[in-house]
Design a protein around this motif. Structure first.
Motif, PDB file in Angstrom:
ATOM      1  N   THR A   1       5.703  24.321  -7.154  1.00  0.00           N
ATOM      2  CA  THR A   1       4.315  24.762  -7.337  1.00  0.00           C
ATOM      3  C   THR A   1       3.352  23.610  -7.547  1.00  0.00           C
ATOM      4  N   MET A   2       3.862  22.397  -7.749  1.00  0.00           N
ATOM      5  CA  MET A   2       2.987  21.260  -8.026  1.00  0.00           C
ATOM      6  C   MET A   2       3.633  19.982  -7.521  1.00  0.00           C
ATOM      7  N   HIS A   3       2.819  19.114  -6.904  1.00  0.00           N
ATOM      8  CA  HIS A   3       3.246  17.792  -6.478  1.00  0.00           C
ATOM      9  C   HIS A   3       2.544  16.755  -7.349  1.00  0.00           C
ATOM     10  N   MET A   4       3.320  15.776  -7.831  1.00  0.00           N
ATOM     11  CA  MET A   4       2.765  14.676  -8.617  1.00  0.00           C
ATOM     12  C   MET A   4       2.738  13.435  -7.727  1.00  0.00           C
ATOM     13  N   ALA A   5       1.539  12.909  -7.457  1.00  0.00           N
ATOM     14  CA  ALA A   5       1.356  11.773  -6.567  1.00  0.00           C
ATOM     15  C   ALA A   5       0.956  10.549  -7.363  1.00  0.00           C
ATOM     16  N   ALA A   6       1.479   9.379  -6.950  1.00  0.00           N
ATOM     17  CA  ALA A   6       1.202   8.111  -7.639  1.00  0.00           C
ATOM     18  C   ALA A   6       0.894   7.039  -6.609  1.00  0.00           C
ATOM     19  N   VAL A   7      -0.090   6.189  -6.940  1.00  0.00           N
ATOM     20  CA  VAL A   7      -0.449   5.047  -6.120  1.00  0.00           C
ATOM     21  C   VAL A   7      -0.357   3.787  -6.983  1.00  0.00           C
ATOM     22  N   ARG A   8      -0.737   2.645  -6.405  1.00  0.00           N
ATOM     23  CA  ARG A   8      -0.664   1.386  -7.147  1.00  0.00           C
ATOM     24  C   ARG A   8      -1.584   1.402  -8.348  1.00  0.00           C
ATOM     25  N   SER A   9      -1.209   0.635  -9.385  1.00  0.00           N
ATOM     26  CA  SER A   9      -1.968   0.628 -10.638  1.00  0.00           C
ATOM     27  C   SER A   9      -3.323  -0.046 -10.502  1.00  0.00           C
TER      28      SER A   9
ATOM     29  N   ASN B   1       0.835  -1.203   0.000  1.00  0.00           N
ATOM     30  CA  ASN B   1       0.000   0.000   0.000  1.00  0.00           C
ATOM     31  C   ASN B   1       0.873   1.257   0.000  1.00  0.00           C
ATOM     32  N   ALA B   2       1.845   1.279  -0.882  1.00  0.00           N
ATOM     33  CA  ALA B   2       2.793   2.391  -0.942  1.00  0.00           C
ATOM     34  C   ALA B   2       2.347   3.412  -1.974  1.00  0.00           C
ATOM     35  N   ALA B   3       2.686   4.659  -1.707  1.00  0.00           N
ATOM     36  CA  ALA B   3       2.454   5.761  -2.639  1.00  0.00           C
ATOM     37  C   ALA B   3       3.717   6.590  -2.721  1.00  0.00           C
ATOM     38  N   ALA B   4       3.772   7.463  -3.723  1.00  0.00           N
ATOM     39  CA  ALA B   4       4.962   8.282  -3.927  1.00  0.00           C
ATOM     40  C   ALA B   4       4.539   9.676  -4.355  1.00  0.00           C
ATOM     41  N   ILE B   5       5.378  10.641  -4.042  1.00  0.00           N
ATOM     42  CA  ILE B   5       5.133  12.032  -4.413  1.00  0.00           C
ATOM     43  C   ILE B   5       6.407  12.584  -5.043  1.00  0.00           C
ATOM     44  N   ASP B   6       6.270  13.127  -6.242  1.00  0.00           N
ATOM     45  CA  ASP B   6       7.362  13.870  -6.864  1.00  0.00           C
ATOM     46  C   ASP B   6       7.180  15.337  -6.472  1.00  0.00           C
ATOM     47  N   VAL B   7       8.032  15.817  -5.583  1.00  0.00           N
ATOM     48  CA  VAL B   7       7.861  17.124  -4.957  1.00  0.00           C
ATOM     49  C   VAL B   7       8.342  18.215  -5.898  1.00  0.00           C
ATOM     50  N   GLY B   8       7.568  19.279  -5.974  1.00  0.00           N
ATOM     51  CA  GLY B   8       7.939  20.440  -6.766  1.00  0.00           C
ATOM     52  C   GLY B   8       7.633  21.722  -6.030  1.00  0.00           C
TER      53      GLY B   8
ATOM     54  N   TYR C   1      -5.481   0.445  -8.070  1.00  0.00           N
ATOM     55  CA  TYR C   1      -6.393   1.225  -7.254  1.00  0.00           C
ATOM     56  C   TYR C   1      -7.478   1.917  -8.073  1.00  0.00           C
ATOM     57  N   GLY C   2      -7.357   1.921  -9.382  1.00  0.00           N
ATOM     58  CA  GLY C   2      -8.364   2.561 -10.207  1.00  0.00           C
ATOM     59  C   GLY C   2      -7.773   3.012 -11.518  1.00  0.00           C
ATOM     60  N   PRO C   3      -8.579   3.629 -12.350  1.00  0.00           N
ATOM     61  CA  PRO C   3      -8.078   4.061 -13.661  1.00  0.00           C
ATOM     62  C   PRO C   3      -7.113   5.237 -13.564  1.00  0.00           C
ATOM     63  N   GLU C   4      -7.258   6.060 -12.539  1.00  0.00           N
ATOM     64  CA  GLU C   4      -6.406   7.231 -12.383  1.00  0.00           C
ATOM     65  C   GLU C   4      -5.478   7.001 -11.210  1.00  0.00           C
ATOM     66  N   THR C   5      -4.259   6.573 -11.491  1.00  0.00           N
ATOM     67  CA  THR C   5      -3.299   6.260 -10.430  1.00  0.00           C
ATOM     68  C   THR C   5      -2.269   7.346 -10.224  1.00  0.00           C
ATOM     69  N   VAL C   6      -2.253   8.356 -11.069  1.00  0.00           N
ATOM     70  CA  VAL C   6      -1.327   9.476 -10.931  1.00  0.00           C
ATOM     71  C   VAL C   6      -2.133  10.761 -11.007  1.00  0.00           C
ATOM     72  N   ARG C   7      -1.989  11.604 -10.006  1.00  0.00           N
ATOM     73  CA  ARG C   7      -2.694  12.876  -9.969  1.00  0.00           C
ATOM     74  C   ARG C   7      -1.721  13.994  -9.603  1.00  0.00           C
TER      75      ARG C   7
ATOM     76  N   SER D   1       6.434   9.915 -14.698  1.00  0.00           N
ATOM     77  CA  SER D   1       7.279   8.723 -14.622  1.00  0.00           C
ATOM     78  C   SER D   1       8.129   8.729 -13.360  1.00  0.00           C
ATOM     79  N   ASP D   2       8.538   9.913 -12.886  1.00  0.00           N
ATOM     80  CA  ASP D   2       9.304   9.992 -11.637  1.00  0.00           C
ATOM     81  C   ASP D   2       8.489   9.472 -10.461  1.00  0.00           C
ATOM     82  N   SER D   3       7.245   9.923 -10.350  1.00  0.00           N
ATOM     83  CA  SER D   3       6.410   9.482  -9.235  1.00  0.00           C
ATOM     84  C   SER D   3       6.099   7.988  -9.323  1.00  0.00           C
ATOM     85  N   GLN D   4       5.862   7.489 -10.536  1.00  0.00           N
ATOM     86  CA  GLN D   4       5.587   6.053 -10.693  1.00  0.00           C
ATOM     87  C   GLN D   4       6.815   5.217 -10.356  1.00  0.00           C
ATOM     88  N   TRP D   5       7.980   5.690 -10.743  1.00  0.00           N
ATOM     89  CA  TRP D   5       9.214   4.959 -10.458  1.00  0.00           C
ATOM     90  C   TRP D   5       9.507   4.939  -8.962  1.00  0.00           C
ATOM     91  N   LEU D   6       9.277   6.057  -8.285  1.00  0.00           N
ATOM     92  CA  LEU D   6       9.461   6.090  -6.837  1.00  0.00           C
ATOM     93  C   LEU D   6       8.487   5.139  -6.139  1.00  0.00           C
TER      94      LEU D   6
END
Length: 474
Positions: free
Chosen positions: A29-37, A20-27, A39-45, A111-116
């Motif tokens: 002005t914007m953070h890109m968050a990714a969860v497991r594939s 149940n791991a998630a990842a955040i690509d920190v920026g 969990y639903g059709p939208e796994t990166v927000r 891709s950074d958030s998914q790789w993390l």
């Protein structure tokens, strides 16, 4: 055929350590968050860095059943989301960007958030050390104090510049213009005093320069624009030191809270210092840091040569009062970057240099190593011997590693350090040299007679070295 192929494919799949791991690509002005594939059709927000959007990000992780989150340490942009996730009960893993190199190919925030997320789910990332609770608060206050002192130091230079423009050579006749003598004279000048003899009479009794020398240095041209610059610099210098005093109050309060949290009464007697303690040290703390640390740790770590009260406080602020995150002193020195970073391939050591580290704790220990190198102690003798053999830079690193081991053993295991002295260190080194000589002589079939003095051991070592060189030449 298909069943066997899918079975072998499953066998090659890496085990899932954090499902149940998630990842955040920190920026910024914007953070890109990714969860497991799955969990639903939208796994990166993507989420903005405003507080309301950060709360939406945390709520999304809660809906997806996430229990651990990984992120890279990018500047200071990670701090708000890190603290929010930690307050909501998530296991947050802050990793160094060096340990999470991107997979070869196209690089995007998605891709950074998914790789993390993929690396963390398989347990391939290790969290960086970050103190928690009141230790993190103590570290913030100590770092803020250091920052204020740096700002104040720049205004000391402005005062020296204004004095030089008026041809007042005060900084040439006193060791520090912000000392007792320097500040008295500067305040008198700004109050309107111009007589060099009257100004020189303000010298402190411990000032090395005589009143006549100071009077000669204080004969100059008192122009209004230079006096204005001097007044501004002094006011800013004093303002920063007022803020430093406020930091001292906060630091003392946190140390008392840490002592109370450990269940200590805080009334343990402090052992007397080994040497006379200076009371006029510049930028000294407004309270007895040595006594506060002794009440907190139960040990006097300032007995370790090179570790004064203020430097010990900064080490505790950076590493904490509980060094259990490092199983041994070797792990601790490796984290500091003071241990050799061996690179071995094909059974050969390609490199054993220490890696570069920007850690504050390692810089503090290196500073202590330079200081202890000038002392008449066993650590000082160790530094000087290595400095003559391999150079000062490597000697500083080796001595800093010894200090790190002593600090670890004192804080973690309660070790009491007692300096054996220079003579004991030289005797132990002499014994090691003699044992090496006997071992080499035995390998060549010789028997050495017992040596009485160190000079004889050195002479025999020199003759053996010359003999080996002669054998190589033949």
């Amino acid at each position: 055929m298909t069943r066997n192929k899918s079975k072998s494919k499953r066998d090659r799949t890496m085990p899932m350590v954090h499902p149940n791991a998630a990842a955040i690509d920190v920026g910024a002005t914007m953070h890109m968050a990714a969860v497991r594939s799955d969990y639903g059709p939208e796994t990166v927000r993507s989420f903005s860095t405003f507080t309301a959007d950060l709360h939406r990000l945390v709520d999304w992780f809660t809906q997806c059943g996430v229990d651990t989150v990984v992120m890279e340490s990018t500047s200071v942009y990670w701090i708000p989301i890190f603290e929010l996730l930690d307050a909501r009960g998530f296991d947050v893993c802050l990793v160094n960007a060096r340990d999470a190199k991107h997979v070869p190919g196209r690089k995007t925030d998605v891709s950074d958030s998914q790789w993390l997320q993929r690396l963390h789910s398989h347990g391939l990332l290790r969290a960086s050390f970050r103190p928690k609770g009141q230790i993190a608060e103590l570290r913030a206050y100590v770092r803020q104090r250091e920052r204020l002192l740096d700002y104040a130091a720049s205004h000391v230079q402005h005062m020296q510049k204004a004095l030089t423009e008026m041809n007042l050579q005060l900084h040439h006749v006193v060791a520090d213009v912000t000392g007792a003598t320097g500040l008295r004279i500067i305040r008198a000048i700004l109050a309107g005093e111009r007589n060099p003899e009257v100004l020189a009479a303000l010298r402190h009794y411990s000032c090395h320069s005589s009143a006549e020398t100071i009077a000669k240095a204080l004969t100059g041209s008192y122009r209004s624009e230079h006096l204005f610059a001097l007044e501004q610099a002094l006011a800013l210098y004093e303002a920063y030191h007022e803020r430093v005093s406020a930091c001292d109050v906060r630091i003392e309060t946190v140390l008392n809270l840490l002592t109370a949290a450990r269940g200590l009464s805080g009334s343990e007697p402090v052992p007397p210092p080994r040497r006379r303690r200076r009371t006029d040290q510049p930028n000294a703390l407004a309270f007895d840091a040595r006594a506060a640390l002794f009440r907190l740790l139960g040990k006097d770590i300032t007995r370790i040569d090179g570790l004064g009260p203020y430097l010990s406080l900064k080490l505790i602020a950076e590493c904490g009062d509980d060094l259990s995150p490092w199983p041994s002193a070797k792990h601790f020195t490796s984290w500091l970057g003071l241990a050799p970073s061996n690179k071995i391939s094909g059974g050969k050591v390609l490199s054993s240099r220490t890696r570069r580290s920007g850690g504050r704790a390692a810089a503090l220990l290196r500073l202590a190593a330079v200081t202890v190198g000038r002392s008449t102690t066993a650590l000082g003798a160790f530094y000087r011997r290595l400095s003559a053999r391999i150079g000062k830079a490597k000697a500083v690193t080796a001595t800093a590693r010894k200090l790190a081991v002593l600090f670890y053993n004192a804080v973690r295991h309660g070790m009491d350090y007692i300096d054996p002295g220079v003579s004991a260190y030289e005797m132990r080194y002499r014994t090691r040299v003699l044992n090496n000589l006997h071992r080499r002589a035995k390998a060549f079939g010789f028997v050495l007679q017992p040596l009485e003095t160190k000079a004889e051991a050195v002479a025999v070592s020199f003759r053996n070295q010359k003999g080996r060189e002669g054998i190589r030449s033949r």
